[in-house]
Design a protein around this motif. Structure first.
Motif, PDB file in Angstrom:
ATOM      1  N   HIS B 371       5.901  -1.416  10.354  1.00  0.00           N
ATOM      2  CA  HIS B 371       5.064  -0.217  10.205  1.00  0.00           C
ATOM      3  C   HIS B 371       3.758  -0.331  10.990  1.00  0.00           C
ATOM      4  O   HIS B 371       3.268   0.649  11.534  1.00  0.00           O
ATOM      5  N   VAL B 372       3.200  -1.533  11.043  1.00  0.00           N
ATOM      6  CA  VAL B 372       1.868  -1.704  11.623  1.00  0.00           C
ATOM      7  C   VAL B 372       1.972  -2.214  13.066  1.00  0.00           C
ATOM      8  O   VAL B 372       2.870  -2.977  13.389  1.00  0.00           O
ATOM      9  N   ARG B 373       1.071  -1.751  13.895  1.00  0.00           N
ATOM     10  CA  ARG B 373       0.961  -2.181  15.296  1.00  0.00           C
ATOM     11  C   ARG B 373      -0.430  -2.774  15.529  1.00  0.00           C
ATOM     12  O   ARG B 373      -1.354  -2.480  14.759  1.00  0.00           O
ATOM     13  N   PRO B 374      -0.609  -3.511  16.622  1.00  0.00           N
ATOM     14  CA  PRO B 374      -1.961  -3.992  16.944  1.00  0.00           C
ATOM     15  C   PRO B 374      -2.954  -2.850  17.177  1.00  0.00           C
ATOM     16  O   PRO B 374      -4.156  -3.046  17.021  1.00  0.00           O
ATOM     17  N   THR B 375      -2.482  -1.666  17.527  1.00  0.00           N
ATOM     18  CA  THR B 375      -3.410  -0.553  17.755  1.00  0.00           C
ATOM     19  C   THR B 375      -3.651   0.271  16.489  1.00  0.00           C
ATOM     20  O   THR B 375      -4.434   1.231  16.514  1.00  0.00           O
ATOM     21  N   TYR B 376      -2.998  -0.088  15.401  1.00  0.00           N
ATOM     22  CA  TYR B 376      -3.056   0.666  14.144  1.00  0.00           C
ATOM     23  C   TYR B 376      -4.458   0.596  13.550  1.00  0.00           C
ATOM     24  O   TYR B 376      -5.022  -0.475  13.358  1.00  0.00           O
ATOM     25  N   ARG B 377      -4.995   1.770  13.212  1.00  0.00           N
ATOM     26  CA  ARG B 377      -6.352   1.829  12.656  1.00  0.00           C
ATOM     27  C   ARG B 377      -6.300   2.260  11.188  1.00  0.00           C
ATOM     28  O   ARG B 377      -6.133   3.433  10.882  1.00  0.00           O
ATOM     29  N   ASN B 378      -6.482   1.327  10.318  1.00  0.00           N
ATOM     30  CA  ASN B 378      -6.602   1.642   8.900  1.00  0.00           C
ATOM     31  C   ASN B 378      -8.088   1.848   8.602  1.00  0.00           C
ATOM     32  O   ASN B 378      -8.949   1.400   9.356  1.00  0.00           O
ATOM     33  N   PHE B 379      -8.410   2.536   7.527  1.00  0.00           N
ATOM     34  CA  PHE B 379      -9.834   2.818   7.265  1.00  0.00           C
ATOM     35  C   PHE B 379     -10.056   3.038   5.773  1.00  0.00           C
ATOM     36  O   PHE B 379      -9.228   3.640   5.098  1.00  0.00           O
ATOM     37  N   PHE B 380     -11.158   2.519   5.269  1.00  0.00           N
ATOM     38  CA  PHE B 380     -11.549   2.709   3.873  1.00  0.00           C
ATOM     39  C   PHE B 380     -13.072   2.707   3.770  1.00  0.00           C
ATOM     40  O   PHE B 380     -13.758   2.240   4.674  1.00  0.00           O
ATOM     41  N   HIS B 381     -13.542   3.237   2.659  1.00  0.00           N
ATOM     42  CA  HIS B 381     -14.986   3.161   2.390  1.00  0.00           C
ATOM     43  C   HIS B 381     -15.379   1.706   2.155  1.00  0.00           C
ATOM     44  O   HIS B 381     -14.583   0.918   1.648  1.00  0.00           O
ATOM     45  N   PRO B 382     -16.621   1.362   2.480  1.00  0.00           N
ATOM     46  CA  PRO B 382     -16.988  -0.068   2.516  1.00  0.00           C
ATOM     47  C   PRO B 382     -17.017  -0.762   1.160  1.00  0.00           C
ATOM     48  O   PRO B 382     -17.066  -1.980   1.121  1.00  0.00           O
ATOM     49  N   HIS B 383     -16.984  -0.022   0.053  1.00  0.00           N
ATOM     50  CA  HIS B 383     -17.049  -0.700  -1.239  1.00  0.00           C
ATOM     51  C   HIS B 383     -15.665  -0.949  -1.837  1.00  0.00           C
ATOM     52  O   HIS B 383     -15.558  -1.594  -2.878  1.00  0.00           O
ATOM     53  N   LEU B 384     -14.608  -0.475  -1.191  1.00  0.00           N
ATOM     54  CA  LEU B 384     -13.272  -0.541  -1.811  1.00  0.00           C
ATOM     55  C   LEU B 384     -12.600  -1.879  -1.542  1.00  0.00           C
ATOM     56  O   LEU B 384     -12.747  -2.470  -0.488  1.00  0.00           O
ATOM     57  N   ARG B 385     -11.831  -2.345  -2.494  1.00  0.00           N
ATOM     58  CA  ARG B 385     -11.222  -3.661  -2.315  1.00  0.00           C
ATOM     59  C   ARG B 385      -9.903  -3.841  -3.040  1.00  0.00           C
ATOM     60  O   ARG B 385      -9.480  -4.974  -3.259  1.00  0.00           O
ATOM     61  N   TRP B 386      -9.277  -2.712  -3.397  1.00  0.00           N
ATOM     62  CA  TRP B 386      -7.989  -2.914  -4.082  1.00  0.00           C
ATOM     63  C   TRP B 386      -6.841  -3.084  -3.090  1.00  0.00           C
ATOM     64  O   TRP B 386      -5.739  -3.432  -3.474  1.00  0.00           O
ATOM     65  N   GLN B 387      -7.091  -2.878  -1.792  1.00  0.00           N
ATOM     66  CA  GLN B 387      -6.105  -3.211  -0.783  1.00  0.00           C
ATOM     67  C   GLN B 387      -6.079  -4.725  -0.562  1.00  0.00           C
ATOM     68  O   GLN B 387      -6.987  -5.426  -0.976  1.00  0.00           O
ATOM     69  N   PHE B 388      -5.056  -5.201   0.125  1.00  0.00           N
ATOM     70  CA  PHE B 388      -4.991  -6.625   0.455  1.00  0.00           C
ATOM     71  C   PHE B 388      -5.873  -6.863   1.679  1.00  0.00           C
ATOM     72  O   PHE B 388      -5.401  -6.868   2.805  1.00  0.00           O
TER      73      PHE B 388
END
Lengths: 397, 397, 397, 397
Positions: B371-388
């Motif tokens: 699913h993920v590529r080296p060009t893949y841009r994931n994004f979240f707000h800076p306080h979040l941390r429930w992702q790995f």
């Protein structure tokens, strides 16, 4: 709670216990597993929490202190199912109950079975308990009945705020308030009246002690206000005219854009409301229900009449047809003269809520049978309306 | 999203579709019905909502426009399962998802079956669709894979914040990030580099178009930061010294009393953390995970090093062992030169989130394979941390 | 901040210091005593706080460490006038500044006089200070100039949100942005450009170090967007169409019912706005101002164009007429390569704000003369608009 | 408000009016201009707002309807100085009062002079007004006296929450409550008592009508609780033991980290409190003051005693030394039998606040002389304590 004066036989106690416990599960029988989990607002608890919490009461206050060799079902359930008893240790915050997918409903039913079995063994065993034991047992059963009513109102909230409006059941006649069709006024002369619970039957501590109250003469309507009457208030701009409202009520109307009783929806220009059998047209002849104190008070003001005090209600109650809708009174929930709370966790039951709440009297279609008395004091904050609440008026004197 | 240049056969598409759809349900297979319902925080959606929402995507953007005679499964599901597409009508507010006990999980699985059957008929039928059809289909599958990752992280949040700490599964080796044990630095010389997705494969619109970026020389560590390294930061008072923190990060630490990564609990003086197989001791040699941007940045400051930009990461990626933890970069999520969003609902996919979020790169153990590529841009707000999420550092130049 | 390479004579420093200090008081001269006290929103500080805080900077960082026998004016002023320097001890919360009626304005002017006298004695005395001394002095003067701009914008907010709309002054020509009337586009070819401050003059730490950036070719309009152009956006339903807005911008519009730039009022069907000389009709030919990033971005989207990056702005700046309005760029406020904050309290100046803010370039009519440079990086959260902010567009490539 | 039965001469009215108006300004005379502006919490209004609002009352309800040729001082002052009268049009939100630097204090004093002159001309002119005129005039004067008390308490809040603790005045003997040093109990026998205001003097509508109340026998202490007694409660862990607190009181203690009465500060291990003459050591023999209802109730619970009802207080009042501190009663603020609010704006005075507030009786050192009666019903929310409030206990029967 009042001492239970006459000792009933243990077998009779067990039968009543078993019947109450069964009734709780009967209320939940139409639910899908998912319905047991949700907590859409802080006042509404997930049904599975009610099932666990009422069981926890018996485990904590009856079995652990009195049943030798009893093993608690799960070491963490005290934390999960304690509601507000500060005496009994840490607890899940009320706002977090809906976030707990575990224990599962199945596990909670197993918990109920485990506790019921231990209760049966205890009650049918060779026993000689002090009267305080029987009082706590009685309180546990009354407590479970209170949660039976909350189960009905919380289930209604969960389903009635779902955009799919799923029905709870098709057979809900017993949950529909009936109105007195004759338009009579009951007149009560001035005098000194005794207020509070008398006799040997069970009552909560807040119904004690018996005391005198002087009442001036008053007249009270022997029926609830109807949907048609309430719609007249709405059509006359009742929700838009600050003159009828208490200042905090007006803030509540504006802040929440309130325009009708709870569960009412304007569909293509007509009013429908969510009933436990699904979305239905509003029947003008039925009593209006799911009304906040603010709305009841504003309606009374618009009508040029007033709400009763809880004392006026109690004195008139023998002459009133009541019991289908909780009736907001214009009495704040405060202690009676000589009120004194019981020691320990049980004492946290009623007294600590005696601020900022208004008294409701009479019981409702959601109340378990034989649970409510004329002296019973129910209480909620003035903006709440997910209970089966209605309006009864007195003449403004 | 990028045009799919080479037309794959419809059968192959169907097989990939079916496999992805099955994988989603596989992720949910260890759940109890109750686990599908809860929404403990606004960022976490109930698993049954993910199941319905991904299905709604295919129904709304593929079946309704393209499948003749298709009947929508339920008229209200568009309202219930629309996530944020303003183009496609009213929707349940994100904060309310956990309040919906209906549709039940069973009904949603039936909805999936219904849509899958229609998709099979459509794809294996006698078809001649424009390239935009295949692009939308591809996007639907990529979208479902994104929700597969969210299912894992949301399930972890639901179970990991339950006081009973129920395990999700005992077999979670594939969900455990592995660390590079050699301590190497990769050196990248200064120069102009091409950034953005190239070639015919799928990518999201935010990875386009290819453009030049000038990078000064830099060195980057070829492994993640370990729990032991992070504990050294904690023991050195890292959470108590404002000097390491961005001002808003410091407010976040104080306001939430943050003292350790998410899911860490201090038990009898030692650190344990909730893993998908239950509460476990923290392994010092494993990479630290469930870290906010604020924490990653503060750790880098304490260490005298820094985070990479997303451009530095992309250029170095061919020389880095990565893919087990999302890596916070010090790049804000903003459009590339020439970025332009697609018309209609699909165009709401990425562009409208380009403010106040930071870019993460690399993928995680929770990401679906391929699913993920080296060009893949994931994004979240800076306080979040429930992702790995984890930490990789560059030398401060 | 950059080292001040050439040592100016101490007398010249004193003269510049005195002139800047006087200018601050000149800005306040039209105020009534009451205007010095109010803090209508958290972002706006009371004018008397600005007067004290800028003075506190010199007392704390120059006089106390360097002036032998200096006596602090008042032992509690450090607590009252510290803004955000965690290094220097406890401080009044920003939200509480408007609650402090004391010290009075008169006392604060006395404080200014006390510190100015000590500064004069120090600077004109027999001195031999290290270069860090001069750097801190320079920073103090730059800091006071920054607060001069905030004084103008905060005074405008205080008066412009008063229902009486009191004018600040009749002579405000120098505070009115002027527009370039020719409609030219400036074309910049692709290439590697140097970004960041060069030379010996003063700059803030966030403008360093010089580094290369690759830019693709772009075209930029050599004027600001006018009120008439912005009104066309409004009349076209710009505030009602989510398609133009970032998701958080759309939430801001809905949540605050935003329908026009700040200070605009619809009076009898026509637009007026509060200017520093009172309520005035909106002039279609003047540049639109008091615009949030969200609005600038939505306007650009509606226009089919885009905002510049801060790098594009800096490179084009020599060919642009600018300096009358801060221009929102589509660059997040982040560190340049090699950025490193100074040690101690001075180091808290810029770096810790590098999250969730967008860069503005160019300066405004409210900026002190000679204060702003083409490399100057201003920054605010994307919803704020009480600064003199405007819009400049680039061609969407 | 009660009809004023005997017509006093117009001259006497004017003299009383002038004296009350002058007293308001006397209270403000020690203030610096800045002190007139601040509004540190929503319950505290800026002194200049009080000055304007009391003046607005006379302008709006007396001069505009009754004084021919009267010109309103400023067209926007109705908007600025209306407090909560919905009947009289739009108004500045209570939370925004402290944001208004204009009108200036000087302008408001000019407003007062303007209105006073018109009042003098009206009252000393050739007049023949209906009784309702005199009632409104009386109400205006009573209203201004109520704001005199609020001026004292609001000034204390503004100065006492300033980190510099500026004294209001050195001469504050008349603002210090005195305690009865004898420790007597007053016994009241059971019986029917008349409650409510009787006679021809002024009273507020909420003191009417006279009605019977039955009281059981009770005993009440003829003095206030002292600081020493309250410190014993504190030292015994009173603020840390939930058993003494109402549930909402406990939330208030925890949520605000309450550990002592308002204005108390622990300085080097000893208790000091802000008094109107500055920070002073707490005198153990003086009555405790600035106490919330929650604290009064918790103290009573700890002591094994209870608060009085407002009816018990009124009946016992002739035998009690009182008037130095408002005494929290355990009565909710509700209408007396037959209560009916006046029509129009005047009717908004009292009735609409009859929810969620508790009654205080007795008056305080901050009350204007001759303003308070034994039947006077003051009311505040149970968490508030910036008024001069104290504790008197009854025996728990």
């Amino acid at each position: 709670m009042e001492a239970v004066k006459e000792k009933t036989s243990a077998t009779a106690y067990w039968q009543r216990y078993a019947s109450i416990r069964q009734q709780t599960e009967l209320i939940c029988s139409p639910l899908r597993t998912e319905d047991y989990v949700a907590q859409p607002i802080v006042d509404v608890s997930p049904p599975k929490w009610h099932l666990g919490h009422t069981t926890w009461f018996f485990e904590t206050f009856i079995l652990i202190p009195h049943a030798t060799n009893y093993h608690a079902f799960h070491p963490d359930y005290n934390y999960v199912f304690n509601s507000y008893y500060e005496t009994v240790g840490a607890r899940v915050l009320r706002t977090d109950r809906g976030n707990l997918s575990r224990p599962t409903t199945e596990e909670i039913y197993a918990y109920r079975k485990h506790v019921n079995a231990a209760m049966e063994a205890l009650l049918l065993g060779d026993i000689d308990f002090p009267s305080s034991f029987w009082e706590t047992l009685e309180l546990g059963m009354q407590h479970e009945q209170q949660h039976q009513e909350l189960l009905v109102t919380d289930i209604k909230y969960i389903l009635g705020n779902n955009p799919l409006f799923p029905p709870y059941s098709d057979a809900i006649e017993h949950l529909q308030p009936v109105i007195n069709t004759t338009d009579e006024w009951v007149n009560i002369p001035e005098g000194i009246y005794e207020i509070g619970h008398q006799g040997n039957g069970f009552c909560f501590d807040n119904e004690l002690g018996v005391h005198n109250v002087f009442l001036h003469a008053y007249s009270v309507m022997n029926r609830y206000i109807t949907n048609a009457e309430y719609m007249a208030f709405m059509e006359d701009g009742g929700y838009a005219d600050f003159n009828h409202w208490l200042a905090e009520g007006w803030d509540w109307v504006k802040g929440n854009n309130v325009q009708a009783p709870m569960y009412w929806f304007n569909v293509d220009g007509g009013w429908q409301h969510y009933e436990l059998n699904g979305l239905q047209p509003v029947d003008g002849n039925a009593p209006v229900k799911h009304i906040s104190f603010f709305e009841a008070d504003a309606f009374a003001s618009w009508k040029g009449q007033r709400l009763l005090t809880e004392f006026e209600w109690e004195v008139a109650s023998t002459q009133l047809k009541h019991g289908d809708l909780w009736e907001w009174t214009n009495s704040a929930y405060l202690p009676y003269p000589g009120f004194s709370k019981a020691p320990g966790a049980i004492g946290e039951y009623n007294g600590k809520f005696m601020i900022n709440q208004m008294v409701l009297r009479g019981g409702s279609v959601a109340s378990p049978s034989h649970h409510v008395r004329p002296t019973y004091r129910n209480f909620f904050h003035p903006h709440l309306r997910w209970q089966f609440t209605g309006i009864r008026l007195a003449e403004k004197n």
